[in-house]
Design a protein around this motif. Structure first.
Motif, mmCIF file in Angstrom:
data_model
loop_
_atom_site.group_PDB
_atom_site.id
_atom_site.type_symbol
_atom_site.label_atom_id
_atom_site.label_comp_id
_atom_site.label_asym_id
_atom_site.label_seq_id
_atom_site.Cartn_x
_atom_site.Cartn_y
_atom_site.Cartn_z
ATOM 1 N N LEU A 26 0.824 -1.073 -0.027
ATOM 2 C CA LEU A 26 0.010 0.186 0.063
ATOM 3 C C LEU A 26 0.719 1.276 0.160
ATOM 4 C CD1 LEU A 26 -2.998 0.879 0.680
ATOM 5 C CD2 LEU A 26 -2.380 1.172 2.675
ATOM 6 N N ARG A 27 0.747 2.172 -0.932
ATOM 7 C CA ARG A 27 1.430 3.447 -1.202
ATOM 8 C C ARG A 27 0.706 4.389 -0.018
ATOM 9 N NH1 ARG A 27 5.551 5.426 -2.631
ATOM 10 N NH2 ARG A 27 5.772 3.761 -4.179
ATOM 11 N N LEU A 28 1.422 4.939 0.822
ATOM 12 C CA LEU A 28 0.749 5.958 1.866
ATOM 13 C C LEU A 28 1.721 7.277 1.312
ATOM 14 C CD1 LEU A 28 -0.755 7.207 4.054
ATOM 15 C CD2 LEU A 28 1.182 6.441 5.764
ATOM 16 N N MET A 29 1.039 8.609 0.967
ATOM 17 C CA MET A 29 1.793 9.669 0.637
ATOM 18 C C MET A 29 0.858 10.763 1.202
ATOM 19 S SD MET A 29 0.814 9.774 -3.070
ATOM 20 C CE MET A 29 1.731 11.247 -3.511
ATOM 21 N N VAL A 30 1.565 11.914 1.297
ATOM 22 C CA VAL A 30 1.010 13.113 1.851
ATOM 23 C C VAL A 30 1.062 14.135 0.508
ATOM 24 C CG1 VAL A 30 1.142 15.015 3.367
ATOM 25 C CG2 VAL A 30 1.256 12.892 4.195
ATOM 26 N N SER A 31 -0.140 14.647 0.151
ATOM 27 C CA SER A 31 -0.058 15.783 -0.872
ATOM 28 C C SER A 31 -1.025 16.984 -0.533
ATOM 29 C CB SER A 31 -0.515 15.133 -2.185
ATOM 30 O OG SER A 31 -2.094 14.545 -2.155
ATOM 31 N N THR A 32 -0.774 17.796 -1.234
ATOM 32 C CA THR A 32 -1.487 19.159 -1.119
ATOM 33 C C THR A 32 -3.089 18.896 -1.302
ATOM 34 O OG1 THR A 32 0.237 20.319 -1.914
ATOM 35 C CG2 THR A 32 -1.750 21.403 -1.847
ATOM 36 N N VAL A 39 -3.116 16.192 2.581
ATOM 37 C CA VAL A 39 -4.127 15.156 2.912
ATOM 38 C C VAL A 39 -3.486 13.814 2.648
ATOM 39 C CG1 VAL A 39 -4.769 15.167 0.367
ATOM 40 C CG2 VAL A 39 -6.471 14.183 2.276
ATOM 41 N N TYR A 40 -3.955 12.774 3.560
ATOM 42 C CA TYR A 40 -3.223 11.555 3.390
ATOM 43 C C TYR A 40 -3.754 10.860 1.996
ATOM 44 C CZ TYR A 40 -2.181 12.099 8.366
ATOM 45 O OH TYR A 40 -1.935 12.636 9.584
ATOM 46 N N ARG A 41 -3.164 10.097 1.289
ATOM 47 C CA ARG A 41 -3.478 9.528 0.247
ATOM 48 C C ARG A 41 -2.944 7.994 0.089
ATOM 49 N NH1 ARG A 41 -6.448 13.071 -2.784
ATOM 50 N NH2 ARG A 41 -5.522 14.969 -2.994
ATOM 51 N N MET A 42 -3.707 6.936 -0.189
ATOM 52 C CA MET A 42 -3.377 5.630 -0.036
ATOM 53 C C MET A 42 -3.883 4.912 -1.438
ATOM 54 S SD MET A 42 -4.458 4.273 3.521
ATOM 55 C CE MET A 42 -3.429 4.732 5.078
ATOM 56 N N GLY A 43 -2.800 4.008 -1.891
ATOM 57 C CA GLY A 43 -3.288 3.382 -3.071
ATOM 58 C C GLY A 43 -2.632 1.738 -3.138
ATOM 59 N N LEU A 44 -2.907 0.906 -3.867
ATOM 60 C CA LEU A 44 -2.254 -0.199 -3.931
ATOM 61 C C LEU A 44 -1.301 -0.103 -5.153
ATOM 62 C CD1 LEU A 44 -5.283 -2.583 -4.081
ATOM 63 C CD2 LEU A 44 -3.650 -2.243 -2.161
ATOM 64 N N GLU A 45 0.078 -0.745 -4.707
ATOM 65 C CA GLU A 45 1.427 -0.638 -5.564
ATOM 66 C C GLU A 45 1.744 -2.039 -5.731
ATOM 67 O OE1 GLU A 45 3.175 1.784 -6.737
ATOM 68 O OE2 GLU A 45 1.908 3.414 -6.340
ATOM 69 N N ALA A 46 2.388 -2.203 -6.902
ATOM 70 C CA ALA A 46 2.999 -3.686 -7.270
ATOM 71 C C ALA A 46 4.319 -3.483 -6.441
ATOM 72 C CB ALA A 46 3.201 -3.678 -8.753
ATOM 73 N N HIS A 47 4.885 -2.611 -6.574
ATOM 74 C CA HIS A 47 6.488 -2.718 -5.838
ATOM 75 C C HIS A 47 6.791 -1.220 -5.417
ATOM 76 C CE1 HIS A 47 7.961 -1.190 -9.502
ATOM 77 N NE2 HIS A 47 7.192 -1.900 -10.100
ATOM 78 N N ALA A 48 7.683 -1.251 -4.547
ATOM 79 C CA ALA A 48 8.192 -0.021 -4.132
ATOM 80 C C ALA A 48 9.143 0.827 -5.113
ATOM 81 C CB ALA A 48 9.319 -0.059 -2.699
ATOM 82 N N GLN A 49 9.158 2.290 -5.036
ATOM 83 C CA GLN A 49 10.126 2.658 -5.888
ATOM 84 C C GLN A 49 11.498 2.729 -5.318
ATOM 85 O OE1 GLN A 49 8.991 4.110 -8.943
ATOM 86 N NE2 GLN A 49 7.239 3.145 -8.449
ATOM 87 N N ASP A 50 12.603 3.100 -6.084
ATOM 88 C CA ASP A 50 13.817 2.846 -5.418
ATOM 89 C C ASP A 50 14.166 3.645 -4.280
ATOM 90 O OD1 ASP A 50 14.629 1.021 -7.286
ATOM 91 O OD2 ASP A 50 15.526 2.721 -8.792
ATOM 92 N N ASP A 51 13.571 4.709 -3.993
ATOM 93 C CA ASP A 51 13.866 5.742 -3.067
ATOM 94 C C ASP A 51 12.784 5.668 -1.721
ATOM 95 O OD1 ASP A 51 11.843 7.094 -4.598
ATOM 96 O OD2 ASP A 51 13.079 8.876 -4.703
ATOM 97 N N ASP A 52 11.809 4.620 -2.066
ATOM 98 C CA ASP A 52 10.781 4.640 -1.038
ATOM 99 C C ASP A 52 11.330 4.134 0.423
ATOM 100 O OD1 ASP A 52 8.752 5.485 -2.589
ATOM 101 O OD2 ASP A 52 8.220 3.670 -3.027
ATOM 102 N N ALA A 53 10.788 4.503 1.422
ATOM 103 C CA ALA A 53 10.758 3.733 2.790
ATOM 104 C C ALA A 53 9.782 2.731 2.633
ATOM 105 C CB ALA A 53 10.497 4.883 3.778
ATOM 106 N N VAL A 54 10.230 1.539 2.967
ATOM 107 C CA VAL A 54 9.428 0.372 3.030
ATOM 108 C C VAL A 54 9.080 -0.143 4.448
ATOM 109 C CG1 VAL A 54 9.317 -1.989 2.260
ATOM 110 C CG2 VAL A 54 10.272 -0.405 0.795
ATOM 111 N N ILE A 55 7.777 -0.034 4.872
ATOM 112 C CA ILE A 55 7.458 -0.780 6.151
ATOM 113 C C ILE A 55 6.924 -2.232 5.959
ATOM 114 C CG2 ILE A 55 6.048 -0.269 8.175
ATOM 115 C CD1 ILE A 55 5.994 2.553 7.241
ATOM 116 N N ASP A 56 7.436 -3.025 6.716
ATOM 117 C CA ASP A 56 7.063 -4.532 6.484
ATOM 118 C C ASP A 56 5.959 -4.868 7.484
ATOM 119 O OD1 ASP A 56 6.914 -7.296 5.971
ATOM 120 O OD2 ASP A 56 8.991 -7.461 5.981
ATOM 121 N N LEU A 57 5.037 -5.399 6.936
ATOM 122 C CA LEU A 57 3.667 -5.561 7.882
ATOM 123 C C LEU A 57 3.348 -7.282 7.640
ATOM 124 C CD1 LEU A 57 1.452 -2.524 7.263
ATOM 125 C CD2 LEU A 57 3.064 -2.954 9.157
ATOM 126 N N GLY A 58 4.274 -7.934 7.230
ATOM 127 C CA GLY A 58 4.184 -9.392 7.167
ATOM 128 C C GLY A 58 4.004 -9.720 5.679
#
Length: 110
Positions: A26-32, A39-58
């Motif tokens: 799940l991508r979590l981001m903050v945007s104008t 505002v908080y925004r969320m969406g499904l993602e196939a994979h992380a981008q190279d510079d993303d922080a990744v939080i492992d939830l199992g």
């Protein structure tokens, strides 16, 4: 670092697991936007981008881009499911003000 309650982690795993696409997280981001500035925004993602922080939830992960990360640092994410509403709830120490719905906020670094 962000913290996710077991309820929030389970909700992410459930959504990712039911994805008809090849989502791994799940991508979590903050945007104008929103009534408070950002505002908080969320969406499904196939994979992380190279510079993303990744939080492992199992069985699922949360991906956070480097621009959003400072605004989410120290935040606690919960998931509530009551008879009248359900969704993610953010307790964010970076939020100076929040709107009444809790989905947008203002911060000193915005």
């Amino acid at each position: 670092m962000m913290t996710w309650t077991e309820s929030a982690a389970a909700a992410v795993r459930k959504v990712v697991g039911r994805s008809p696409e090849a989502a791994t997280g799940l991508r979590l981001m903050v945007s104008t936007g929103g009534c408070a500035g950002v505002v908080y925004r969320m969406g499904l993602e196939a994979h992380a981008q190279d510079d993303d922080a990744v939080i492992d939830l199992g069985e699922a992960k949360v991906f956070v881009d480097p621009q959003s990360l400072p605004l989410l640092d120290g935040a606690r994410v919960d998931f509530v499911d009551s008879g009248t509403a359900s969704g993610f709830v953010f307790d964010n120490p970076n939020a100076l003000n929040t709107c009444s719905c809790g989905k947008s906020f203002s911060a000193a670094t915005c």
